[in-house]
Design a protein around this motif. Sequence first.
Motif: not given
Length: 406
Positions: A216-217, A110-116
Amino acid sequence: MADKILMLILDGIGDRPVKELDGKTPLEKAKTPNLDKFAEKGVNGIMDTIAPGVIPGSDTGHLALLGYDPYDVYTGRGPFEAAGIGLEVKPGQVAFRCNFGTIEDGKLTDRRAGRIKEGTEELAEAVNNIDLGVDFHFQEAVEHRGVLILKGQGLGAKVTDIDPHETGVGYHPAEPIVDDKENKKTAEIINEFTKKTVEILSDHPINKKRESSGKPPANIILPRGAGAVPEMKPLSENKGIKGAAIAGIPLVKGVCRMAGMDIIDIEGATGGLDTDIEAIIKGIKSNIENYDFILANIKGFDILGHDGLPHEKIEFIEKLDENLEHLKDLEDIYIAITGDHSTPVTVKGHSGDPSPILIHGEEVRWDEVAKFDERSGTKGGLSRIYGKDVLNILLDLAKIGEKFGA
Ligand code: ZN
Ligand code: ZN
């Protein structure tokens, strides 16, 4: 007495003839009584923001509109993003845009870490404790975004992105684009930086918590868009004016901040389609007293151009137009309305097509044009101009301009 100056930038307003609009552009098709009134009492034209056929970014486009030569001052987006989130950047430093991403077994998932949305401040703190042997600062921004600034000496800014811009692959170690000592050094530093972010973030309590709740971390930071912080003379020095900007997006705020302008934050001005245009107009009116010049950027047109949505672009144009009613009672002011580039719905991206431009104010030599759009503008008194000249034209009209020669 000198008059005030307003530049209203309709981001990506310009378009091309669209088949499903009977060969008209969204701006030609939209009902825009207020824009047309400004055009009728104004002087009209079309504008190449940088040069004919050159496709501007929002950053280089705004630089040109503020009178800078983007070929002189622009090496990458990083420094302007950094300034846009309020970081102090200094000439010689190298800045990157960054994402928090998710990496598993050496591959990005994931390039955005699940839009953390939460915990990035703590993660950033851990990252800033990394020992790189060179002074740096990482600052988290909205959601998964962030900015990295390298502060050492002898650094280059011509290096490739670590961010591979896709998932299912490993990250790309940075390489110098120009093979010299400075760029090699920068590449080595950010490769080390990225490696260490994985080490330090993977075991961070915030990420352990994310994993246990199925999220996702955010266990890697992916730098991209390297740019050297340029030397930019402020507008106060360049043009002798005090300026301020109203903009929803950090990139435009950053360009204006680096031009020495104040940033006026307006509640509800988002840079999205939900932006509160009425609040922006009110913000212009309540602040213009304190400045010679305000630049206001409204972004929605660009978003709809990128998405290729002609009817929605028309709707957004009409929404803007209704709100312009409130600008009409401003006095002693020269108003330029234009775009920073075209974003045609047929291109779904920026294009080098010129943008329509009008300038309205007491003493403009108004012309025969009575409609604000791409083709009507070609018949106006401004003809075809460059972006870098717009501010000079406004300064001259407002009687702030300085004579060249004796
Ligand atoms: Zn733009
Ligand atoms: Zn755009």
